[in-house]
Enzyme design. Structure first.
Site, PDB file in Angstrom:
ATOM      1  CG  HIS A   1     -33.289 -28.080 -43.185  1.00 31.27           C
ATOM      2  ND1 HIS A   1     -34.518 -29.433 -42.639  1.00 31.27           N
ATOM      3  CD2 HIS A   1     -32.543 -28.250 -43.837  1.00 31.27           C
ATOM      4  CE1 HIS A   1     -34.700 -29.837 -44.713  1.00 31.27           C
ATOM      5  NE2 HIS A   1     -33.562 -28.915 -45.321  1.00 31.27           N
TER       6      HIS A   1
ATOM      7  CG  HIS B   1     -32.777 -24.805 -47.468  1.00 30.28           C
ATOM      8  ND1 HIS B   1     -34.143 -25.463 -48.663  1.00 30.28           N
ATOM      9  CD2 HIS B   1     -32.277 -25.552 -47.727  1.00 30.28           C
ATOM     10  CE1 HIS B   1     -34.534 -26.292 -48.670  1.00 30.28           C
ATOM     11  NE2 HIS B   1     -32.799 -27.231 -47.800  1.00 30.28           N
ATOM     12  CD  GLU B   2     -29.250 -27.281 -45.844  1.00 31.42           C
ATOM     13  OE1 GLU B   2     -29.282 -27.778 -44.708  1.00 31.42           O
ATOM     14  OE2 GLU B   2     -29.664 -27.293 -47.127  1.00 31.42           O
TER      15      GLU B   2
ATOM     16  CG  HIS C   1     -37.790 -29.794 -38.227  1.00 32.79           C
ATOM     17  ND1 HIS C   1     -38.014 -30.207 -39.409  1.00 32.79           N
ATOM     18  CD2 HIS C   1     -39.049 -29.330 -36.972  1.00 32.79           C
ATOM     19  CE1 HIS C   1     -39.522 -30.241 -39.511  1.00 32.79           C
ATOM     20  NE2 HIS C   1     -39.255 -30.674 -37.991  1.00 32.79           N
TER      21      HIS C   1
HETATM   22 ZN   LIG Z   1     -33.214 -29.218 -47.253  1.00 31.48          ZN
END
Ligand SMILES: [Zn+2]
Length: 724
Positions: free
Chosen positions: A513, A509-510, A516
């Site tokens: 990011h 998940h992290e 991104h």
């Molecule tokens: Zn998040």
């Protein structure tokens, strides 16, 4: 001017919002104290000049606690001088002398705040806590100094009004519009009297938010469960027991200490077989901020909600949520509510089935009691074992942290996007557990620096998050310097870090990011990387979670830490099957928290201070989410997302909204050949590299070939009406 805020894991989370994005006033008369501090700021301060380290990495080997405050104060002063110069420029306003000049301003403040936010989030101490409290209202005031500056707004307005004739490229056009909207959103169109009022409200709100964080951190530490009685902890693994003894030792206490996580439910409730202990631990969590002591936050949040409603009224909105969501993908609170309301029946129906399953286990063991929230995870774990025969202790040896990182998280990114990683030991870090990797593009060129700080510490905020030390911008010639922080259990010296599949998911998940941020290819920092709407920003991260279970990726990292043997297919199949387990609970607790957030922030202005407990109960009742054994993921009084800053206020629904995007988006990959470089490159080119450089709804639709819907979401979250 950097305006990004840290972003957080849906599954784990906690926060601290950058104070830069919160409100408020002054600056006209810099105080004596701050002038003194500014005077003390000189070349010996490591923030004085841009970092000379590779890729402008922060010089953590030189930064001392005492360096922050003078640098922040000098940064504010310098930025204000730059803003004044732009606002008072005798030349007619142009895109370059106003908008681009704003983008180039505030460099010193960016340097110090990005390091300060990183360190105070992940490695705070009492000195830094004081600096943070002292600086919060000044930083809020600084934000207002910019966005409530009439002369500056007049220039931005002038450019905005002529934008059609300026021959701007699309990104520059978007930048002009974003600046204009931001000023209007902050209240630049208000009368002087109203502006003063907004500033006052912002200042009080920022102080309350900062107090809230401090109280919550102290309350969470204080509410840890302490016992000398080993028998009370029956059911905990030897590792966990050792960890609890270690935690006691580091706090100079006898016996065992179970530290609280930020969420209502606590991970150890899954294994504690003593019902009284479970009840006590749960109560510690649930009441952490409602003990009638100095860390009780009930009055504080009631006042904060009131302030926010007042501010919305001045800005011309019926409530705070309406003001807050205006620039989001959802556009209105009603759209967000409608989206959530539609999920409530499916989620609570599934949760009710799960409750029955749990009660059946209790009854089969002749428990003679009704399921309570503190029992849920203990019995759910037994249902899971019985139904899926899956035990964390069985799977953890296949998830050694470093292996998961390099052969799972990094490998997936390599397969999708062609990027590679090399650890660097020459880049200074703020704490010895932090690691740094250089990231290279498919053609071997430098792409980014990536820091990871995975282990739990007492002086770290809870949950997991991503942010940046340097945000990408072609204008500023910056390549991204990104970090991930989490709270994974730290093994004893010399032992491997074996983590759960939930922790594996958090890492993916992290890192979503992080991608991104790292793939950002924007000209202007305001539009770069994760500086998007809240109901978009969790899309790349939740999307990236999907690759953790993708067969070729999973096979590549899920290997026994001792033997290197791949996880037996039988066990892997159980993990996949177990993914739909307890999803009713998970969705219901998220919906409950998201509805609480929305209800607090849809309070009309002028109302009385709410009694937190009553308000909470009514808000949940009204939205059909007052479910006896499924408490909200965060109770109002420790809901840091919405009170510790204003980043996620009236924005917690965004986690669900972006689940829809993530699942719908992943479905596109599956429908188009799955994991291929071509699919990855297309996604990178059309979404991950684009930051906020175009309308987010349009960006999504162009890439996806249509608007998102909840079909894939209901399937992946196990909430289909007629599951297979
Ligand atoms: Zn998040």
């Amino acid at each position: 001017m950097n305006t990004s805020t840290p972003v957080h894991a849906a599954a784990v989370i906690l926060i601290f919002m950058s104070t830069l994005t919160s409100p408020n006033a002054v600056a006209k008369n810099a105080s004596k104290a701050s002038q003194t501090a500014t005077a003390a700021f000189g070349p010996s301060n490591p923030f004085y000049a841009p970092s000379t380290l590779p890729f402008k990495a922060p010089p953590f080997d030189k930064i001392k606690d005492a360096d922050f405050q003078p640098a922040i104060e000098a940064g504010i002063a310098q930025h204000q001088a730059e803003i004044e110069a732009i606002a008072n420029n005798g030349a007619a306003p142009t895109f370059d002398n106003t908008i681009v000049a704003l983008e180039k301003s505030g460099m010193l403040l960016d340097r110090v705040m990005s390091a300060f936010n990183g360190v105070t989030g992940a490695n705070i101490n009492p000195t830094l806590e004081e600096v943070k409290t002292a600086m919060a209202p000044k930083l809020a005031a600084h934000e207002d100094f910019i966005f409530l500056n009439a002369k500056l707004f007049a220039r931005v307005s002038a450019i905005y009004n002529q934008r059609a004739s300026l021959k701007l490229d699309p990104e520059a056009m978007r930048l002009v519009e974003k600046y204009y909207d931001r000023f209007v959103h902050a209240g630049a169109n208000l009368s002087e009297a109203d502006k003063t009022e907004v500033k006052k409200l912002n200042e009080e709100a920022s102080t309350l938010s900062s107090d809230f964080s401090n109280k919550l951190r102290a309350a969470t530490k204080e509410a840890a469960y302490v016992t000398n009685d080993k028998a009370a902890l029956a059911g905990l693994s030897d590792d966990k027991l050792a960890g609890a003894a270690e935690a006691a030792k580091s706090r100079k206490q006898e016996g065992y200490v179970i530290l609280l996580q930020n969420t209502t439910q606590q991970p150890d409730l899954k294994s504690l077989s003593n019902r009284d202990t479970r009840h006590a631990l749960f109560e510690h969590s649930w009441n952490r901020t409602e003990r009638g002591d100095a860390n009780d936050t009930r009055d504080l949040i009631a006042r904060l909600a009131q302030l926010r409603a007042e501010k919305a009224k001045i800005l011309g909105f019926p409530n705070y949520a309406a003001w807050k969501i205006e620039d989001q993908m959802a556009k209105t609170p009603e759209a967000a509510l409608k989206f959530m309301d539609a999920l409530v029946p499916a989620a609570t129906a599934k949760a009710a089935h799960e409750a029955q399953d749990n009660q059946a286990v209790i009854d089969s063991q002749h428990g003679g009691f009704q399921l309570e929230p503190w029992d849920w995870n203990f019995y759910a774990e037994q249902v899971r074992k019985a139904r899926y025969d899956l035990d964390d202790a069985q799977v953890k040896p296949y998830f050694e942290l470093n292996n998961v990182l390099e052969n799972g998280v990094f490998y997936a990114a390599n397969q999708l996007y062609g990027i590679t990683f090399k650890e660097r030991h020459d880049i200074p870090v703020y704490q010895p557990d932090v690691r740094v990797f250089e990231v290279f593009d498919a053609d071997g060129k430098h792409l980014a620096l990536f820091y990871c700080d995975y282990f739990k510490r007492d002086n770290k905020n809870g949950g997991a998050w991503m942010s940046s030390f340097v945000e990408q911008s072609r204008l500023l010639n910056n390549s991204p310097v990104i970090y991930n922080v989490a709270n994974l259990p730290k093994p004893a010296e010399g032992e491997p870090a074996l983590i759960s599949f939930t922790d594996v998911t958090t890492m993916f998940h992290e890192f979503g990011h992080a991608l991104h941020g790292m793939f950002s290819n924007a000209e202007y920092p305001l539009l770069a990387g994760t500086s998007t709407a809240r109901d978009f920003v969790e899309f790349p991260s939740q999307f990236n979670e999907h690759w953790a279970l993708y067969p070729t990726i999973f096979a590549h990292y899920a290997k026994h830490y001792k033997t290197g043997a791949p996880m037996p297919e039988e066990l892997a199949a159980k993990i996949r099957k177990a993914e739909s387990f307890n999803k009713g609970y998970a969705m219901t607790e998220l919906l409950a928290a998201a509805e609480l957030d929305m209800q607090w922030h849809m309070l009309p202005p002028g109302g009385p201070l709410q009694k937190s407990d009553e308000f909470e109960k009514e808000a949940l009742e009204k939205t059909h989410l007052l479910v006896r054994d499924v408490p909200p993921r965060y109770r109002s009084t420790y809901f840091a997302h919405i009170w510790a800053g204003d980043g996620y206020s009236a924005g917690y629904y965004a986690y669900l909204w972006t689940q829809m995007l993530a699942d719908d988006g992943y479905q596109w990959f599956l429908d188009n050949g799955g994991l291929t470089r071509a699919n990855g490159d297309r996604f990178r080119q059309m979404v991950l590299s684009r930051g906020n450089t175009e309308d987010l709804g349009k960006m999504y639709e162009t890439w996806r070939g249509g608007p998102p819907n909840t079909k894939a979401m209901l399937k992946y979250r196990g909430l289909e009406e007629n599951p297979k």
